[in-house]
Each structure stands twice: as C-alpha cells, then as structure tokens.
Design a protein around this motif. Structure first.
Motif, PDB file in Angstrom:
ATOM      1  N   ARG A  92       4.304   7.155  -1.656  1.00 37.49           N
ATOM      2  CA  ARG A  92       4.865   8.238  -0.467  1.00 37.49           C
ATOM      3  C   ARG A  92       6.291   7.563  -0.175  1.00 37.49           C
ATOM      4  NH1 ARG A  92      -0.047   6.900   3.557  1.00 37.49           N
ATOM      5  NH2 ARG A  92       0.079   4.938   2.607  1.00 37.49           N
ATOM      6  N   SER A 106       1.059   4.200  -3.249  1.00 40.60           N
ATOM      7  CA  SER A 106       0.795   5.441  -2.873  1.00 40.60           C
ATOM      8  C   SER A 106       1.766   6.383  -3.379  1.00 40.60           C
ATOM      9  CB  SER A 106       0.502   5.767  -1.470  1.00 40.60           C
ATOM     10  OG  SER A 106       1.641   5.587  -0.547  1.00 40.60           O
ATOM     11  N   SER A 127       0.756  -1.163   0.121  1.00 36.70           N
ATOM     12  CA  SER A 127       0.196   0.066  -0.110  1.00 36.70           C
ATOM     13  C   SER A 127       0.867   1.276   0.111  1.00 36.70           C
ATOM     14  CB  SER A 127      -1.103   0.004   1.150  1.00 36.70           C
ATOM     15  OG  SER A 127      -0.244  -0.186   2.293  1.00 36.70           O
TER      16      SER A 127
END
Length: 216
Positions: free
Chosen positions: A141, A139, A135
């Motif tokens: 990030r 994303s 995840s």
C-alpha cells in the motif's frame, strides 16, 4: 518513594490535569467530558485516550497536529503509523483526508482509535488495526501522507527497512518524537529511504520534520 498504580487509577488520575488546548490556526482539542465553545471554522477534536498515547498535550503530538494542518489536502490517503489514541488520524480526517489507516502494535490503541473516531463522527474515514511498518510494506500500500510520531531510535531503523516506500511519489511524511540533537541523524536516514526533509517545526527541544518523496 515509588508505588505501583493500577491502570484504572492512572487513567482517572491524569483527567484532573487534562484541559482543552488550541493549536495552529484552528485546531481545538478537548477532553470528551469538558464542553467547549468553538469558533465557526474550528477543527474540533473530542478525546478520551484511555490507556493509549496522545492527549494533545505533549509537544510531539502538538507539532504533528500543526504540521497536519499545514499539509493535509482534501481527499488524500493517510497512514498514521503508531496511532495511539487516534488523535492524528482524527485530525487528518477532519482536515480533509478521505481515507486514513491507523496502525499500532498495541490492541488498546486500535480500540481507542476506533472509539475516538466514532465519537468524532469520522468513523467512515478511519480504519484501524494492529500492524507495523512490515505489514504495510508487505501489502504494497502507498499513501499520500504518512505520520510517524514515535522516537528517533525507532524512526531510524524504520528508514533502513524502507519507510520511504510507503509514500507515493509526490507524497509527504511527518516525523516526530525527536529532540533537536537527533534531527541531523534522522534527516540523513530519511534521505537514505528516499524522503527529502524540507521543513522543521520546533517546540522547546522537540522537533517534527516535514519531508516529501520526489516525483519519479
């Protein structure tokens, strides 16, 4: 003789053996139900882990806390991958991190992290949710520091999946949950994922590694 123990019984049973512990230069961890007298510059963490991993008594957690004290700078963004009780997220926030994300695949750990962050007055710096490396990668990030206190058999596949991509260039990583016979294999996996090991912390057979991602 073995017998099944209800979750509630287990959660209460270990409390009798959970005492305050001092780590590094100024980290003081104590059960929420035991009062302590900290020194003026202590980083104090009050904890009620419930059913989540991370009381501060296990060597892998202690090594991560010592490493955090060594690397956390004010204002950084931190990923605590496999956050458990939230103890490492809370330590990072109290050491100066401004933005901490605690991820865990277990919803009980997410609940524990959020509650312990509230009890330690750092809820404004810590977000926690169910999630995994996948995840984070999805994303896109990136973090100044990641902390992964799991197991070698989990960290190595994570490296193969692109763990190093979660660290910004110039950022750092703390990896723990390793025993000394696994270190060479883990460090090789870290290099493959773009992280360069530069320091080890050891307690008994347990080891934590500090690594960095080179500037591009």
């Amino acid at each position: 003789v073995y017998r099944a123990v209800d979750d509630e019984d287990w959660a209460e049973a270990w409390k009798a053996h959970y005492k305050p512990v001092r780590l590094g230069k100024r980290i003081l961890i104590h059960p929420r139900w035991i009062k302590v007298k900290p020194q003026p510059d202590d980083i104090v963490i009050a904890l009620d882990p419930g059913m989540a991993f991370g009381t501060g008594t296990h060597p892998t957690t202690q090594l991560c806390l010592i490493a955090l004290e060594n690397v956390v700078n004010h204002g950084i963004r931190v990923l605590d991958l496999g956050c458990g009780s939230g103890i490492l997220s809370i330590a990072a926030a109290k050491l100066g991190a401004n933005d901490v994300l605690g991820l865990d695949i277990d919803p009980l750990s997410v609940d524990a992290t959020l509650e312990n962050a509230r009890l330690n007055n750092v809820a404004d710096k810590i977000a926690s949710q169910t999630g995994s490396l996948e995840s984070v990668l999805a994303s896109a990030r990136r973090f100044d520091l990641i902390v992964v206190n799991i197991l070698a058999k989990v960290i190595i596949p994570m490296c193969e999946q692109g763990l190093g991509q979660t660290v910004r260039p110039g950022g750092k990583a703390i990896l723990s949950g390793l025993i000394n016979t696994q270190v060479e294999e883990v460090e090789a996996a870290l290099r493959q994922t773009g992280l360069v090991p530069y320091k080890r912390h050891q307690e008994g057979d347990w080891i934590a590694i500090e690594a960095s991602r080179p500037e591009e």
